[in-house]
Write an enzyme that holds these catalytic residues in place. Sequence first.
Site, PDB file in Angstrom:
ATOM      1  N   GLY A 183       0.613  -1.255   0.057  1.00 19.32           N
ATOM      2  CA  GLY A 183       0.056   0.029   0.003  1.00 19.32           C
ATOM      3  C   GLY A 183       1.028   1.053   0.061  1.00 19.32           C
ATOM      4  O   GLY A 183       0.176   2.233  -0.824  1.00 19.32           O
ATOM      5  N   GLU A 237      -0.769  -1.306  -6.065  1.00 12.97           N
ATOM      6  CA  GLU A 237      -1.723  -1.314  -5.777  1.00 12.97           C
ATOM      7  C   GLU A 237      -1.637   0.706  -6.282  1.00 12.97           C
ATOM      8  O   GLU A 237      -1.319   1.204  -5.798  1.00 12.97           O
ATOM      9  CB  GLU A 237      -2.218  -1.179  -4.400  1.00 12.97           C
ATOM     10  CG  GLU A 237      -1.946  -2.928  -3.383  1.00 12.97           C
ATOM     11  CD  GLU A 237      -1.970  -2.857  -2.333  1.00 12.97           C
ATOM     12  OE1 GLU A 237      -3.069  -1.478  -1.413  1.00 12.97           O
ATOM     13  OE2 GLU A 237      -1.784  -3.517  -1.890  1.00 12.97           O
ATOM     14  N   TYR A 246      -6.712  -6.196  12.424  1.00 15.91           N
ATOM     15  CA  TYR A 246      -6.705  -5.141  12.546  1.00 15.91           C
ATOM     16  C   TYR A 246      -8.157  -4.302  12.261  1.00 15.91           C
ATOM     17  O   TYR A 246      -8.952  -5.063  11.830  1.00 15.91           O
ATOM     18  CB  TYR A 246      -6.028  -4.132  11.828  1.00 15.91           C
ATOM     19  CG  TYR A 246      -5.888  -4.415  10.730  1.00 15.91           C
ATOM     20  CD1 TYR A 246      -5.496  -4.632   9.490  1.00 15.91           C
ATOM     21  CD2 TYR A 246      -6.124  -2.355  10.142  1.00 15.91           C
ATOM     22  CE1 TYR A 246      -5.737  -4.085   8.238  1.00 15.91           C
ATOM     23  CE2 TYR A 246      -6.683  -2.468   8.820  1.00 15.91           C
ATOM     24  CZ  TYR A 246      -6.056  -3.562   8.051  1.00 15.91           C
ATOM     25  OH  TYR A 246      -6.317  -3.300   6.580  1.00 15.91           O
ATOM     26  N   TRP A 250      -4.526 -10.056   7.368  1.00 17.52           N
ATOM     27  CA  TRP A 250      -3.281  -8.810   7.183  1.00 17.52           C
ATOM     28  C   TRP A 250      -3.308  -8.543   8.772  1.00 17.52           C
ATOM     29  O   TRP A 250      -4.640  -8.020   8.641  1.00 17.52           O
ATOM     30  CB  TRP A 250      -3.287  -8.361   6.245  1.00 17.52           C
ATOM     31  CG  TRP A 250      -2.622  -6.880   6.274  1.00 17.52           C
ATOM     32  CD1 TRP A 250      -2.543  -5.848   7.575  1.00 17.52           C
ATOM     33  CD2 TRP A 250      -1.033  -6.482   5.534  1.00 17.52           C
ATOM     34  NE1 TRP A 250      -1.468  -4.723   7.033  1.00 17.52           N
ATOM     35  CE2 TRP A 250      -0.564  -5.165   6.673  1.00 17.52           C
ATOM     36  CE3 TRP A 250      -0.559  -7.780   4.593  1.00 17.52           C
ATOM     37  CZ2 TRP A 250       0.501  -4.850   5.817  1.00 17.52           C
ATOM     38  CZ3 TRP A 250       1.315  -7.043   4.241  1.00 17.52           C
ATOM     39  CH2 TRP A 250       1.496  -5.952   5.133  1.00 17.52           C
TER      40      TRP A 250
END
Length: 368
Positions: A100, A141, A259, A348
């Site tokens: 990212g 990305e 997360y 992730w």
Amino acid sequence: MAAKLLSFLFFSFHFLVFQLHFSAGQDVVRAAYWSAGSEFPVSDIDSTLFTHLFCAFADLDSQTNQVTVSSANQARFSTFTETVQLKNPYIKTLLSIGGGSSSASDFASMASQANTRKSFIDSSINIARSYGFHGLDLDWEYPSTPTEMNNLGLLLNEWRVALVNEAANTGNSRLLLSAAFFRNSDYYTLDYPIQAIQNSLDWINVMAYDFYGPGWSTVTGPPAALYNPGTQVSGDYGITSWIQSGIPSNKLVLGFPFYGYAWQLVDANNHGFFAPTSGPAITPNGDLGYGQIKDFISANSATEVYNATVVSNYCYAGTTWIGFDDTESITAKVSYCKQKGLLGYFAWHVGADDGWTLSRAASETWGS
Ligand SMILES: *[C@@H]1O[C@H](CO)[C@@H](O)[C@H](O)[C@H]1NC(C)=O
């Protein structure tokens, strides 16, 4: 004598079938990314809970168009595979490239010409082999024009040919090739190069998270909803869009987050989904690892809610509201993967789990 020969042939035949079976594809992908940025020690990863681990991220050098590993990461990346194999000798590792925070335009530039694609591909193979990875994973990305999508297809096709040739020339087993994509037909309604993806990739990691976050949503929301009726922002929509575009379900791996995101509620008494907020809470972007969220819940005696309709957990205390995936969401998502005949799941990232709670819930739900 004849009996011995027969039994030898029989054994050889079975051995061959066994090999064919395993070279035909992966049986299951129960995976997670390890993020170098998390500073989570590689030696602490419980690799018995996974079949595959992604080491993230290697970089793309915009000058040379080669894959590089920053000097800060070289020691951990070059020993990643041997370290995680100590606890699980069958684990497969893939070197993940991009991510990212990498530059999408550097990938676009690299993919735009045959010679720069070749630099990228050759260097990716060299680094994977010298570090002992079993495969490579592309995290560009994101491609953002039809031309870039077309070039992505060329890159994947040429990459696969190079991997097959390298395996034939060296006698090593072919390196695996995966890529992390969002939904097909994105917000910007661009189509991915389906035929190249189908022919070249072993599987797609479908990123099914970051649907809502305080950086881009002024209301609370399920950050990684599996269902979200009437919208295109859900894991099920993403998986369905890939299947409808022609990718078989057994090439799809559903991603979920370890997360969540914390928002500041405008009104402490309005604490459901889609409640007005005044921005991120707790951290600058509102992002918090699962372990940090569990700490917040116990320190603040937060109220915990699981919404099985959208498949998302949230908690709130005062004006702090956190959306995330707890064991109920992870379990429901892994069950979804099995029901839909997907190849597996990925998370992730491992370092954000809390005492392996989510990793273990996922692994146990999949079963053996
Ligand atoms: C779950 O969330 C959806 C979407 O906000 C909502 O319509 C539904 O009422 C919620 N379910 C429960 C049991 O609260």
